[in-house]
Design an enzyme around this catalytic site. Structure first.
Site, PDB file in Angstrom:
ATOM      1  N   GLU A   1       5.776 -11.569  13.759  1.00  0.00           N
ATOM      2  CA  GLU A   1       5.240 -12.192  14.972  1.00  0.00           C
ATOM      3  C   GLU A   1       5.556 -13.698  14.958  1.00  0.00           C
ATOM      4  OE1 GLU A   1       1.149 -11.322  15.345  1.00  0.00           O
ATOM      5  OE2 GLU A   1       0.972 -12.221  17.337  1.00  0.00           O
TER       6      GLU A   1
ATOM      7  N   ARG B   1       0.827  -1.214   0.000  1.00  0.00           N
ATOM      8  CA  ARG B   1       0.000   0.000   0.000  1.00  0.00           C
ATOM      9  C   ARG B   1       0.854   1.254   0.000  1.00  0.00           C
ATOM     10  NH1 ARG B   1      -2.840  -3.857   2.693  1.00  0.00           N
ATOM     11  NH2 ARG B   1      -1.785  -3.398   4.656  1.00  0.00           N
TER      12      ARG B   1
END
Ligand code: AMP
Length: 176
Positions: free
Chosen positions: A101, A64
């Site tokens: 993560e 993006r």
């Protein structure tokens, strides 16, 4: 950027629960992209922190960051450089790996995309933990360019990503 502009942008962001996985509240910016006036406003606000300084190139972060970064580069009449996820750029690259993560990711830049001494503004849509942005900063610094700043449309302040970017000016249009 005035507070009415910021309020208009904030109101257009769509929160999507549990996307792309349970527990994540995804900040969907496509309603901004789909509205010509808001898209232009977002691009102008991203530029605000540059305070009129001369910019040689915009570096946008996959994916993006390409949308806002390319619009900003076009607006300024300067070059656009993509920082892409590993394996997508066709020419010789340099890469920086960073922790997610779960697991690892890597971003790459073409070796000749940014020249030593060029003044660069880095753009992404959202600052979360800061891992992606820190990797992009390392890539651009490795090119010998001068980073004027890194600008985000959205900053999730509770994740503290800014702390991962101690060496460069960081600004964001909207904080959550
Ligand atoms: P991070 O490396 O944790 O700062 O993650 C930043 C990247 O992941 C950005 O390129 C964002 O587009 C995307 N991202 C992370 N969290 C979110 C979220 N809650 N909503 C939308 N995009 C996100």
């Amino acid at each position: 950027m005035n507070s009415a502009s910021v309020d208009r942008l904030r109101a257009a962001i769509r929160d999507v629960s549990d996307f792309p996985k349970p527990g994540i509240l995804f900040k969907d910016i496509t309603p901004i992209l789909g509205d010509g006036a808001l898209f232009r406003l977002a691009v102008e606000c991203l530029l605000d922190g540059a305070d009129g300084r001369k910019i040689d190139k915009i570096v946008g972060i996959d994916a993006r960051g390409f949308i806002f970064g390319a619009a900003l580069a076009h607006h300024l009449g300067v070059g656009f450089v993509p920082v892409r996820k590993k394996g997508k750029l066709p020419h010789s690259t340099r890469g920086v790996a960073y922790a997610l993560e779960y697991g690892e990711a890597e971003v790459e830049i073409h070796i000749d995309a940014v020249q030593p001494g060029e003044k660069v503004l880095i753009i992404d849509d959202l600052l979360a933990t800061g891992g992606t942005a820190a990797a992009a900063v390392e890539l651009v610094q490795g090119s010998g360019a001068e980073i004027l700043g890194i600008a985000f449309l959205i900053e999730l302040t509770f994740l503290g990503g800014r702390a991962r970017l101690p060496e460069v000016p960081v600004w964001s249009v909207l904080s959550f």
